[in-house]
Structures are given as C-alpha cells and as structure tokens.
Design a protein around this motif. Structure first.
Motif, mmCIF file in Angstrom:
data_model
loop_
_atom_site.group_PDB
_atom_site.id
_atom_site.type_symbol
_atom_site.label_atom_id
_atom_site.label_comp_id
_atom_site.label_asym_id
_atom_site.label_seq_id
_atom_site.Cartn_x
_atom_site.Cartn_y
_atom_site.Cartn_z
ATOM 1 N N ASP A 70 0.809 -1.221 0.000
ATOM 2 C CA ASP A 70 0.000 0.000 0.000
ATOM 3 C C ASP A 70 0.843 1.273 0.000
ATOM 4 O OD1 ASP A 70 0.950 0.062 2.595
ATOM 5 O OD2 ASP A 70 -1.026 -0.086 3.556
ATOM 6 N N THR B 22 2.710 2.602 2.165
ATOM 7 C CA THR B 22 2.754 3.390 3.396
ATOM 8 C C THR B 22 4.194 3.735 3.771
ATOM 9 O OG1 THR B 22 0.710 2.409 4.228
ATOM 10 C CG2 THR B 22 2.182 3.401 5.849
ATOM 11 N N SER C 61 -6.937 6.636 -5.653
ATOM 12 C CA SER C 61 -6.826 5.593 -4.628
ATOM 13 C C SER C 61 -5.815 6.039 -3.592
ATOM 14 C CB SER C 61 -6.371 4.274 -5.258
ATOM 15 O OG SER C 61 -4.994 4.340 -5.611
ATOM 16 N N PRO C 62 -5.869 5.468 -2.383
ATOM 17 C CA PRO C 62 -4.867 5.804 -1.370
ATOM 18 C C PRO C 62 -3.433 5.510 -1.829
ATOM 19 C CG PRO C 62 -6.732 4.716 -0.336
ATOM 20 C CD PRO C 62 -6.945 4.615 -1.817
ATOM 21 N N ASP D 64 -2.378 8.314 -4.073
ATOM 22 C CA ASP D 64 -2.205 9.524 -3.260
ATOM 23 C C ASP D 64 -0.874 9.485 -2.511
ATOM 24 O OD1 ASP D 64 -4.646 10.474 -4.100
ATOM 25 O OD2 ASP D 64 -5.713 9.938 -2.264
ATOM 26 N N ARG D 65 -0.538 8.319 -1.952
ATOM 27 C CA ARG D 65 0.722 8.208 -1.209
ATOM 28 C C ARG D 65 1.925 8.379 -2.135
ATOM 29 N NH1 ARG D 65 -2.130 3.478 1.112
ATOM 30 N NH2 ARG D 65 -3.140 4.241 3.004
#
Length: 268
Positions: free
Chosen positions: A7, A9, A156-157, A160-161
């Motif tokens: 993801d 992160t 989407s996240p 965005d990240r």
C-alpha cells in the motif's frame, strides 16, 4: 528479506530504501540540461530508468541487489526530474533517450542492459528502436508505447501516497523546488500524447525485450502488454502477481529476481 509495502505506506513516509554509496556521481551537460547520474559497482553495465515524476532514488532496493549480483549499475535522473535540470522545451521521450546516450558516452559505455519503469521503460524502448547498438536488452516494466494502452486513472490511497512522496522528493532535490505543479502538468502532457509507436515500429525492434506488468497495474491495460509482447519480435510477457504499477517498491525481492533472470541472459 524485504517486507512488503503493497500500500506504499512506508514509501510515502520514508521514501525508497537507500542505495549503497555511489562510486561516482555528477551532472552531464547535454542539449540545454544538466543530467544527473550515479554509478555503483563493477561488472556488466545495467542502466536503471525511473518512472515519470519520480527520480533515480526510487531504485534503492534494485541498485543494492544488482551490485551484489556483480553488475555495474548506473542510475539517471531524467531531464527535469530529481537533480537533473531542463530547458523550456516540452518533454519528449526521444529527448530523454538522447540524454541517456550522453551519459553513456560520458562514462564510455558502449552498450548496456536497461531496466525501465513506466516512463523509464518507454525511454529504454525508444533507445532500442533508435540506437539498438547501445542496447543489450530491455526489461520493460509497466509502460505503454501508444496512448491506447492506458487506463482511465482512478483515485486511490496508493496513488495519493505515491504522489505525495513525489512532491516531497521534488521539493528536496530539484533546482526549481517550487515548480512541482508546473512540472506535473508538463510531464502529464507528454504522458497523454506520447509515445505513438506503430505496430510496424515495434516490429522493427531487434534487441531482447521482456514486457513485464503488475497483476493490478493502475495505468496500463493487460491487453496492451499482450499487444507489445506480440508485436516486438521474440519479446516475452511476464505478469508479476500481487503487485501493481509500483512493484519495485511493493515487493522488491520478487521484482529483482525476475529482472535479474533477464539481465543474466542478455548482459554483456
């Protein structure tokens, strides 16, 4: 073993893994720009070309793996990206491909294997078409060769990240740190309108090529990857399971193993 970052992160918070200390890094003046590169290790040369809006530091996990495997690795910040500058001309893949040749000439590299990611893959395949004598092979990951190969982008996240990380890195590295939005617009125009390679153009490419795509790529259609593999003589199609457009960051061990298998076949 690298932990998964599916993801993004970890990438958003800390950036990519740091590469080893470079043996050599500098800027090469070419055609209205200063093109930054770094060179690591020794052995058959492998050039890593990053994706649009990013920079060569995104290859941290790949540089380390390639050096350990016995290759000389060269990373290049594409024109206007990272630590490289640009002039006022519109972006084009052909112009950025000529920058790569200038770095190769500066380093006295007659030929190299290329691993290209997204826009970097496109630059590598332009080189395979325009300067095949400089190209031992192309690992072409997550890119299109005409605008029909792209998907409609869905927010989407993960995206965005990634975008947030690109903004931070641009502010830290660029000679024009306040111009990120203008930079995105200029690169985006290139992405929407280029490249425009025909099936005949692709059929004339004679160097070894792997067409690789993440199973869940956000930008490139599976149909386009199939088309490229069919159109380029002898090209192999590899679908990387469980990853998206950001496989080198998400699951670097798996990406590296696949790329290294190809590099071992074609490297000089």
């Amino acid at each position: 073993m690298n932990l998964y970052d599916d993801d993004l992160t970890r990438f958003a918070e800390h950036g990519a893994a740091l590469p080893p200390v470079a043996d050599r890094e500098e800027r090469v003046e070419h055609d209205g720009a200063l093109i930054w590169y770094a060179s690591y290790g020794s052995g058959p040369p492998v050039i890593l070309l990053h994706g649009g809006l990013g920079h060569s530091g995104n290859w941290g996990c790949q540089v380390s793996a390639l050096v350990v495997a016995g290759y000389r690795v060269v990373t290049i910040d594409s024109r206007g990206h990272g630590r490289s500058t640009r002039d006022d001309r519109p972006y084009s893949y052909e112009l950025m491909a000529s920058d790569v040749v200038a770095v190769m000439d500066h380093l006295s590299l007659d030929k190299a294997t290329f691993v290209g990611w997204s826009d970097g893959a496109c630059i590598a395949l332009v080189l395979a078409s325009k300067a095949p004598e400089r190209v031992a092979g192309v690992f072409f990951f997550a890119c299109n060769m005409d605008p029909s190969g792209t998907k409609e982008i869905e927010a989407s996240p993960v995206l965005d990240r990634c975008f947030s990380r690109h903004r931070k890195d641009y502010a830290m590295l660029s000679a024009t740190p306040g111009d990120f939005d203008q930079f995105v617009g200029a690169v985006g125009l290139m992405m929407r309108t280029q490249p425009n390679y025909t099936k005949e153009d692709l059929g004339a490419i004679k160097v070894p090529v792997v067409i690789a795509l993440g199973e869940h790529d956000e930008f490139i259609t599976r149909e386009h990857a199939n088309y490229l593999a069919d159109a380029i003589p002898g090209a192999e199609l590899i679908i990387l399971p469980g990853v998206s457009h950001f496989a080198p960051l998400q699951r670097p061990d798996e990406f590296n193993a696949t790329a290294l298998a190809f590099i071992a076949k074609v490297s000089i």
